[in-house]
Motif scaffolding. Structure first.
Motif, PDB file in Angstrom:
ATOM      1  N   GLU A   8       0.868  -1.173   0.000  1.00 44.32           N
ATOM      2  CA  GLU A   8       0.000   0.000   0.000  1.00 44.32           C
ATOM      3  C   GLU A   8       0.907   1.225   0.000  1.00 44.32           C
ATOM      4  N   TYR A  12       2.245   6.256   5.396  1.00 44.45           N
ATOM      5  CA  TYR A  12       1.491   5.713   6.516  1.00 44.45           C
ATOM      6  C   TYR A  12       2.310   5.832   7.798  1.00 44.45           C
ATOM      7  N   ASP A  16      -1.536   4.013  11.670  1.00 45.29           N
ATOM      8  CA  ASP A  16      -2.195   3.378  10.524  1.00 45.29           C
ATOM      9  C   ASP A  16      -1.897   1.886  10.495  1.00 45.29           C
ATOM     10  N   TYR A  20      -4.717  -1.089  10.422  1.00 48.91           N
ATOM     11  CA  TYR A  20      -4.824  -2.077   9.355  1.00 48.91           C
ATOM     12  C   TYR A  20      -4.707  -3.489   9.898  1.00 48.91           C
ATOM     13  N   GLN A  23      -7.916  -4.860  11.060  1.00 50.96           N
ATOM     14  CA  GLN A  23      -8.838  -5.219   9.981  1.00 50.96           C
ATOM     15  C   GLN A  23      -8.465  -6.544   9.318  1.00 50.96           C
ATOM     16  N   ARG A  24      -7.178  -6.858   9.261  1.00 53.23           N
ATOM     17  CA  ARG A  24      -6.708  -8.043   8.546  1.00 53.23           C
ATOM     18  C   ARG A  24      -5.819  -8.886   9.445  1.00 53.23           C
ATOM     19  N   VAL A  29       1.290  -7.671   8.461  1.00 50.98           N
ATOM     20  CA  VAL A  29       1.370  -6.308   7.952  1.00 50.98           C
ATOM     21  C   VAL A  29       2.554  -5.611   8.613  1.00 50.98           C
ATOM     22  N   TRP A  38       1.865  -6.029   2.984  1.00 51.72           N
ATOM     23  CA  TRP A  38       0.967  -7.105   3.397  1.00 51.72           C
ATOM     24  C   TRP A  38       1.497  -8.438   2.874  1.00 51.72           C
TER      25      TRP A  38
END
Length: 234
Positions: A8, A12, A16, A20, A23-24, A29, A38
């Motif tokens: 990404e 960042y 951040d 992230y 979320q994953r 990450v 990722w």
């Protein structure tokens, strides 16, 4: 088909990165120079080699060092947080959510999705951070490549593969064959607190009384033979 990591692109921050990750949770990450990297979670071959290396390195380390395994963050800067597969750090490090000082040694175990990151991106940031020793291990084509920091960049040293013996004195003495790290035929007995190293097809241990050598007989079972020469504890 090889699964590649996803980058990404953007500026960042550490905040951040943590957002992230929430979320994953199925992905690894990391943050490198403001970019989110990722990667899929490691597979079985990766974890087998990781476990064997933890055993080998722990047995070889001096008493003031310890091995820590991922997932554990290494905070390199405000816009770089990475997770080496293994880090050798001072034994005095016993608390905190991340490692903030350069480890004595960082080790990466390659996965199909992480090759470019581990061979290009991470050496760049670890070198700038002052990590003097960096090893990269390939579990699928058994090999180890050793990097040593000169200034702020790494110089490639030993490259040892297959059944050849890897042996080094820095940052501590250890030796093993890369092919043995993932070989299902190489079992090892309980060490009972003894220290050992893989060399010449043997897992060699020494006690305060006499050296003990473990090896496989032709049937694949483990046998133990004790040397007639005693060693005296000092």
């Amino acid at each position: 088909m090889e699964t590649m990591s996803i980058t990404e692109v953007g500026i960042y921050t550490v905040e951040d990165l943590h957002a992230y990750r929430e979320q994953r949770e199925d992905m690894t990450v990391q943050l490198i120079d403001g970019e989110l990297i990722w990667s899929p979670s490691p597979g079985v071959a990766h974890q087998v080699v990781s476990g064997e290396l933890v055993f080998l390195l722990s047995a070889a380390l001096p008493p003031d060092l310890r091995v820590l395994a991922a997932p554990l963050d290494l905070r390199v800067g405000e816009r770089t947080v990475v997770q080496p597969d293994l880090m050798v750090v001072p034994r005095s490090l016993v608390e905190g959510s991340e490692v903030e000082d350069p480890p004595v040694l960082a080790v990466e175990i390659l996965s199909p999705s992480s090759r470019r990151t581990d061979l290009v991106r991470k050496p760049e940031v670890l070198g700038r951070f002052g990590v003097e020793h960096y090893w990269v291990v390939d579990p699928l084509h058994p090999a180890i490549r050793v990097f040593r920091l000169v200034g702020e960049t790494y110089q490639s040293g030993q490259v040892v593969g297959g059944d050849d013996l890897f042996e080094t004195k820095v940052p501590f003495s250890v030796r093993f064959r890369p092919a043995d790290l993932g070989d299902p035929a190489i079992a090892r007995p309980a060490t009972g607190g003894r220290r050992g190293s893989v060399a010449d097809g043997w897992l060699s241990h020494s006690t305060t009384h006499s050296p003990v050598r473990w090896g496989r007989c032709s049937a694949g079972a483990w046998r133990c033979t004790r040397s007639l020469t005693a060693t005296t504890a000092h």
